[in-house]
Scaffold this active site. Structure first.
Site, PDB file in Angstrom:
ATOM      1  N   ARG A  88       0.811  -1.213   0.000  1.00 30.89           N
ATOM      2  CA  ARG A  88       0.000   0.000   0.000  1.00 30.89           C
ATOM      3  C   ARG A  88       0.847   1.267   0.000  1.00 30.89           C
ATOM      4  NH1 ARG A  88      -2.374  -4.078   2.141  1.00 30.89           N
ATOM      5  NH2 ARG A  88      -0.614  -4.170   3.549  1.00 30.89           N
ATOM      6  N   THR A  89       1.822   1.363   0.904  1.00 31.49           N
ATOM      7  CA  THR A  89       2.574   2.613   1.046  1.00 31.49           C
ATOM      8  C   THR A  89       3.409   2.889  -0.193  1.00 31.49           C
ATOM      9  OG1 THR A  89       2.680   2.265   3.438  1.00 31.49           O
ATOM     10  CG2 THR A  89       4.201   3.872   2.492  1.00 31.49           C
ATOM     11  N   LYS A 116      25.627  -4.942  -1.905  1.00 28.89           N
ATOM     12  CA  LYS A 116      27.074  -5.061  -2.126  1.00 28.89           C
ATOM     13  C   LYS A 116      27.879  -4.459  -0.981  1.00 28.89           C
ATOM     14  CE  LYS A 116      26.385  -4.669  -7.136  1.00 28.89           C
ATOM     15  NZ  LYS A 116      26.707  -3.885  -8.360  1.00 28.89           N
ATOM     16  N   ARG A 138      11.559   3.896   3.417  1.00 32.96           N
ATOM     17  CA  ARG A 138      11.101   2.936   4.428  1.00 32.96           C
ATOM     18  C   ARG A 138      12.286   2.058   4.776  1.00 32.96           C
ATOM     19  NH1 ARG A 138       5.746  -0.775   4.577  1.00 32.96           N
ATOM     20  NH2 ARG A 138       5.004   1.241   5.334  1.00 32.96           N
ATOM     21  N   HIS A 166       5.300   6.075  11.544  1.00 28.18           N
ATOM     22  CA  HIS A 166       4.779   5.917  10.177  1.00 28.18           C
ATOM     23  C   HIS A 166       3.809   7.077   9.963  1.00 28.18           C
ATOM     24  CE1 HIS A 166       3.535   4.404   6.452  1.00 28.18           C
ATOM     25  NE2 HIS A 166       3.137   3.189   6.766  1.00 28.18           N
TER      26      HIS A 166
END
Length: 345
Positions: A88-89, A116, A138, A166
């Site tokens: 969703r986000t 890496k 995120r 959030h």
């Protein structure tokens, strides 16, 4: 008798511009957030929260058009850095940027140089060398967005940092509550489930209390922080007393990826003692609404007939998430905040 001239027909009233166009017109005052970044709700004041919600309300209309696009952020570049899984986000930030006509690029951990051995700061500095305007991040590490904000000129939006915050989820939840209930001040909002590991719970507590709601949390002892009442909430270790007289009920899933551990013999036992079913929902007010930030675990924290029932506004939360993220992008990149930073440089 001489003929009289017919009176000219009254002039038709000019149609009012759609809400989004009115917002974006040059005649509108330049409103903005106080900082170049959106890192959490804790540091926003109530007026900033209301500004975001009002702006989001204007942008909702765009998604109902045949051509779902306005030129508000044309020429701006938005980079999405998602180091945790998201549906969703991530999707709504991508669509939000495109509907505002921004150029977008999404990068996940598996396709970045982080695999890496490159550090997050080096990744961000290399991306910033390409002159993006906004970085959306995120990350599983609490404070990751703050680290980027201290090291980048671009505006940074926190799309979830560990169990910390959030902010856009709390904003879309507030918008949904305000639309469905007509207000937020004075409402009894119950948040239950894995409070201890939930960034959604923390951001919602900050947001809803700033807007005048009474916030109640409920969780088994292992999911309830020992100092949660210091946040100004009413806390319960059983769901039933928390639900009594509730206007809004928000379910949270168990955050297994952030250390949440089921202290019950099984998920069925957890549901029997702490899941939201129709019988428990009946303890709330008759017009109470049911919310969930997703993803849902049906039969664990919420019953399917509640999640899909008439009180549920879960899909409306998803729709409002798009509008809120459009508003945040616009206010940070398309309005006064970025110009103020440039003027001060």
């Amino acid at each position: 008798m001489g003929k009289t001239k017919d009176a000219p027909p009254p002039a038709a009233a000019a149609p009012e511009p759609p809400a989004a166009e009115a917002l974006l017109s040059e005649e509108q005052p330049s409103a903005s957030l106080k900082h170049k970044d959106l890192l959490g709700i804790e540091h926003l004041d109530a007026d900033e929260i209301r500004l975001i919600l009002t702006t989001a309300g204007h942008f909702k209309e765009i998604s109902r058009r045949a051509i779902k696009k306005v030129p508000a952020l044309r020429g701006k570049t938005v980079i999405n850095l998602f180091f945790e899984p998201s549906t969703r986000t991530r999707t709504s930030f991508e669509i939000a940027a495109k509907r505002l006509s921004a150029d977008t690029q999404s990068i996940s951990a598996s396709t970045s140089a982080v695999v890496k051995g490159e550090t997050l700061i080096d990744t961000a500095r290399n991306i910033e060398a390409m002159f993006p305007d906004i970085l959306v991040i995120r990350h599983s590490f609490p404070g990751a967005a703050h680290v980027l904000a201290r090291n980048c000129r671009a505006a940074v939006i926190n799309a979830g940092d560990g169990a910390h915050e959030h902010p856009t989820q709390a904003l879309l939840d507030a918008l949904t509550i305000r639309e469905k209930k007509g207000k937020i001040e004075g409402l009894r909002v119950v948040i239950f489930g894995d409070i201890a590991h939930s960034r959604v719970a923390r951001s919602n507590i900050h947001c809803l209390r700033k807007l005048g709601a009474q916030v109640v949390v409920a969780a088994p002892p292992t999911f309830l922080p020992h100092d949660v009442e210091s946040l100004g909430v009413e806390a319960h270790r059983r769901l039933e007393p928390a639900l009594e007289g509730a206007d809004v009920v928000m379910a949270l899933r168990i955050q297994l990826e952030r250390g949440g551990k089921l202290s019950f013999p099984s998920s069925r036992e957890y549901f029997n003692l702490f899941g939201l079913n129709r019988e428990r929902l009946a303890l709330a007010k008759p017009d109470a609404i049911v919310m969930h930030p997703g993803p849902m675990n049906r039969g664990v924290e919420i019953a399917s007939d509640v999640a899909d029932g008439p009180a549920s506004v879960i899909l409306e939360q998803v729709s409002n998430g798009l509008a809120v993220r459009m508003a945040v992008l616009y206010l940070l990149a398309g309005s006064g905040a970025t110009r103020n930073v440039e003027a001060a440089a």
